[in-house]
Design a protein around this motif. Structure first.
Motif, PDB file in Angstrom:
ATOM      1  N   HIS A  88    -108.890 -44.820  11.079  1.00  0.00           N
ATOM      2  CA  HIS A  88    -108.758 -44.195   9.766  1.00  0.00           C
ATOM      3  C   HIS A  88    -108.873 -45.235   8.655  1.00  0.00           C
ATOM      4  N   LYS A  89    -108.194 -46.378   8.835  1.00  0.00           N
ATOM      5  CA  LYS A  89    -108.201 -47.411   7.802  1.00  0.00           C
ATOM      6  C   LYS A  89    -109.611 -47.938   7.552  1.00  0.00           C
ATOM      7  N   GLN A  92    -111.820 -45.215   5.927  1.00  0.00           N
ATOM      8  CA  GLN A  92    -111.487 -44.990   4.526  1.00  0.00           C
ATOM      9  C   GLN A  92    -111.937 -46.152   3.650  1.00  0.00           C
ATOM     10  N   GLU A  93    -111.790 -47.388   4.155  1.00  0.00           N
ATOM     11  CA  GLU A  93    -112.254 -48.553   3.398  1.00  0.00           C
ATOM     12  C   GLU A  93    -113.764 -48.478   3.175  1.00  0.00           C
ATOM     13  N   LEU A  95    -115.805 -45.769   3.356  1.00  0.00           N
ATOM     14  CA  LEU A  95    -116.189 -44.641   2.502  1.00  0.00           C
ATOM     15  C   LEU A  95    -115.799 -44.890   1.053  1.00  0.00           C
ATOM     16  N   GLY A  96    -114.639 -45.530   0.837  1.00  0.00           N
ATOM     17  CA  GLY A  96    -114.242 -45.865  -0.527  1.00  0.00           C
ATOM     18  C   GLY A  96    -115.221 -46.814  -1.179  1.00  0.00           C
ATOM     19  N   HIS A  99    -118.375 -44.990  -1.992  1.00  0.00           N
ATOM     20  CA  HIS A  99    -118.168 -44.086  -3.128  1.00  0.00           C
ATOM     21  C   HIS A  99    -118.220 -44.855  -4.443  1.00  0.00           C
ATOM     22  N   TYR A 288    -108.371 -42.982  -2.089  1.00  0.00           N
ATOM     23  CA  TYR A 288    -108.502 -43.611  -0.782  1.00  0.00           C
ATOM     24  C   TYR A 288    -107.235 -44.400  -0.460  1.00  0.00           C
ATOM     25  N   ARG A 292    -100.648 -47.895   4.517  1.00  0.00           N
ATOM     26  CA  ARG A 292     -99.961 -46.775   5.151  1.00  0.00           C
ATOM     27  C   ARG A 292     -98.846 -47.332   6.039  1.00  0.00           C
ATOM     28  N   PHE A 302    -102.621 -45.393  -3.112  1.00  0.00           N
ATOM     29  CA  PHE A 302    -104.001 -44.936  -3.086  1.00  0.00           C
ATOM     30  C   PHE A 302    -104.830 -45.768  -4.059  1.00  0.00           C
TER      31      PHE A 302
END
Length: 316
Positions: A88-89, A92-93, A95-96, A99, A288, A292, A302
């Motif tokens: 997940h980390k 997300q990194e 995709l962030g 983006h 993002y 966590r 976030f």
């Protein structure tokens, strides 16, 4: 021929060669015995190395997850909890970062203010994703700023400024913490419990500057400036933001670390920070997770990416 092929492959196994038959005309040969080959797509395979079950992924069944045109993610079907969180980390990194890169292109950003630069991780990420405009990085901790200069020395349009940003021009002390957690603020009880590195904090005198007093120099030579503001100041984002004054309206977009759990004393919570940014016309395009808590799954902070919709350039 098919029979001859099977015979030849069978012969190889007698010489301690492991054979992974992928189909007509394709085979993987290896002698170690710790490679695994699994299908990851209609015409693709994943080759992994390691003892069966190591890290929970080597012998795992993988399945292709289509993400859209030209993108397929190969994911192990069953992962242990620690590996699941790591997946997940990383996702997300990635995709962030993509983006943000797409926002910079879409809004034709040509100068990024990298506030809280550390040793240039964010700027390097921008370059890796194709951004070629100016970067102005602010890093007040002297030893860290020296490392940042070495990172940027071959990039003439990446500038380093060795001070922090704040609500007013002044000198002050910063709490220097190992890694990227130095802050103008002291840790909370929760922060002290979670991060043992706070026990080895020292202080250093630094210079703070208002952002609005630096804009003209930073944007010099850029035709039609379209700046973007990135804030990562370990709880001091709203103070750095306040120093932009009315000139914050010149920024077409921004991002800020917004907190759900307060690591530092006086650190604003997410709702306060977002209300402040929205009051100036910024709207959220992405959120993002930055950190966590593994034991509970709670998100501490976030990365909030925002744009000013009326700053979107005419398309064509």
């Amino acid at each position: 021929m098919a029979t001859l092929r099977r015979r030849l492959l069978g012969l190889l196994t007698k010489f301690n060669v492991n054979v992974h038959d992928l189909g007509p005309g394709a085979v993987v040969l290896e002698r170690r015995g710790d490679y695994r080959v699994s299908r990851s797509g209609k015409r693709s395979w994943a080759v992994t190395r390691g003892a069966a079950g190591s890290a929970g992924t080597s012998a795992a069944v993988r399945e292709p997850v289509p993400l859209g045109p030209g993108a397929t993610l190969s994911v192990a079907r069953d992962l242990p909890p620690a590996s699941e969180l790591a997946l997940h980390k990383k996702a997300q990194e990635y995709l962030g970062a993509r983006h943000i890169a797409s926002i910079l292109r879409h809004y034709r950003v040509n100068c990024v203010f990298d506030v809280g630069a550390n040793i240039g991780q964010y700027g390097q990420q921008l370059r890796a994703h194709g951004y070629r405009g100016r970067i102005v990085s602010f890093e007040p901790v002297a030893a860290v700023a020296d490392k940042l200069r070495r990172v940027t020395e071959d990039d003439p349009d990446w500038w380093v400024r060795p001070f922090a940003l704040g609500r007013e021009d002044r000198t002050d002390s910063i709490n220097v913490v190992h890694g990227s957690m130095s802050s103008m603020l002291g840790p909370t009880e929760f922060g002290n419990t979670r991060y043992k590195r706070f026990r080895r904090t020292r202080t250093q005198e630094i210079i703070l500057r208002r952002l609005d007093g630096l804009l003209d120099e930073a944007l010099a030579g850029i035709a039609d400036p379209r700046p973007y503001l990135k804030l990562d100041t370990q709880g001091f984002d709203l103070e750095a933001y306040a120093g932009a004054g009315e000139r914050i309206r010149e920024f077409v977009g921004m991002q800020s670390e917004v907190a759900l759990m307060q690591i530092y004393e006086g650190m604003p919570r997410m709702d306060e920070a977002i209300r402040t940014y929205e009051a100036d016309g910024f709207e959220i395009t992405g959120m993002y997770p930055v950190t966590r808590e593994e034991s509970t799954g709670r998100v501490l902070e976030f990365d909030c990416v925002m744009v000013r919709a009326d700053a979107l350039p005419a398309q064509g």
